[in-house]
Enzyme design. Sequence first.
Site, PDB file in Angstrom:
ATOM      1  NE  ARG A  64     -14.656   3.910  -2.602  1.00 45.56           N
ATOM      2  CZ  ARG A  64     -15.374   4.554  -1.663  1.00 45.56           C
ATOM      3  NH1 ARG A  64     -15.149   4.313  -0.386  1.00 45.56           N
ATOM      4  NH2 ARG A  64     -16.298   5.410  -2.019  1.00 45.56           N
ATOM      5  CE1 TYR A 118       9.169  -7.551  -7.937  1.00 46.17           C
ATOM      6  CE2 TYR A 118       7.717  -5.949  -6.916  1.00 46.17           C
ATOM      7  CZ  TYR A 118       8.039  -6.753  -7.984  1.00 46.17           C
ATOM      8  OH  TYR A 118       7.232  -6.765  -9.087  1.00 46.17           O
ATOM      9  CG  ASP A 190       7.482  -9.231  -0.749  1.00 50.26           C
ATOM     10  OD1 ASP A 190       6.913 -10.332  -0.902  1.00 50.26           O
ATOM     11  OD2 ASP A 190       7.636  -8.414  -1.673  1.00 50.26           O
TER      12      ASP A 190
END
Length: 403
Positions: A64, A118, A190
Amino acid sequence: MSSDDDNDKAGTGTRAVGAGRRAEWTGAVVNPPVWRASTHLYPDMAALRSGPATNEDGRFFYGRRGGPTQWSLAEALTQLETGAAGTMLYPSGVAAIAGALMAVLRPGDELLVCDNAYEPTRAMATGLLTDIGITSRFFDPSEPANLARALTDKTRAVMLESPGSLTIEVCDIPALTALARERGAVSIIDNTWAGPTGFAALERGADIAVMSLTKHVGGHSDLMMGSASAGEALYARLRKTAQALGQVVSPDDAALALRGLRTLPLRLDRSTKSALAIARHLTGRPDVARVLCPMLPGSPGHELWQRDFSGGCGLFSLVLKGGDRGRRDRVIDALRLFGIGYSWGGFESLVSPVDPASIRSAGAWPLADMDPADRFAIRLSIGLEDTADLIADLDRALDANPA
Ligand SMILES: *Cc1c(COP(=O)(O)O)cnc(C)c1O
């Protein structure tokens, strides 16, 4: 896993080829192999006891937390992002946005989101974050003064995107991030459109640079992934939050993303040139009202793009004259070389209908001067087909459906 000084000085092609290829991860081969693993086996109790106490990048503990293939991709992205100390990987771009926001925000905080973000970013602000006691407000980023007015003492983070989604206008990131910093707010950007080779987000003032690797880095429309890169302190918070949420990407997908990364500057260069030629051609058509392409003089934010960016990409939008939604849809249907679909940044050209005015709440710029009924746009993602063929396809579809 900080940037390598020598590699920092090289050109983007050279950096993309060399990034993340540590000999300890590649062995004798060129690209890091797919290193599949969940369990770390320990030879004895003493080794087991010394294992879990350490949580370091580059030290295998449990699947993980990633293994050599994921570390190699993360380090490669860090090396491409000047000013970054580390990069976290997420199973999608949206997960990366969530990971960055969750790392920074706490109940009672306020988040400011640029109005051209977005759509899932907007939905996260008004949904998930609101549910956990974080207040979100939208602002029009086309004028830094709008952000200056919106910032309060409770503002913990400012979510930016440049160029903005759908209408692709560039905003003044150095000015916006400076305002956020003055008020003690973290700037998250972003940076999917330009990526680190086209826009040095951290150098230009952002604190965290997020990317959907699904788009240009993957580049072949066959994987989902996201990343967030930051300096030391924020990287530590990104990492802690991602680990707490159990975020991990598969080594198979990391290997695909690494493969994409090697040709990223080449593909971006090609699609940027092609997109600019196509955008220029479209401005010459009397049935096209507006072409929204930052590389094109006259497009919103073109001067800022020239000032702040070192590259572009193949994604831009156009608005047809007459505002006929039916014609817009017929033109899209008539295209042969453009697949109809969401996403972008792959080797193949795509087209999608976009209706920005229906999404925004702080203004419909840069289409504010247009009648709301005329604002139906077409978004093109220019792939690696020959430019002349794409232009011929667009001309044919437009000519077959006159205004
Ligand atoms: C596609 C996209 C995302 C989300 O990426 P996924 O990998 O699809 O989750 C984020 N930001 C922008 C600007 C995008 O276009």
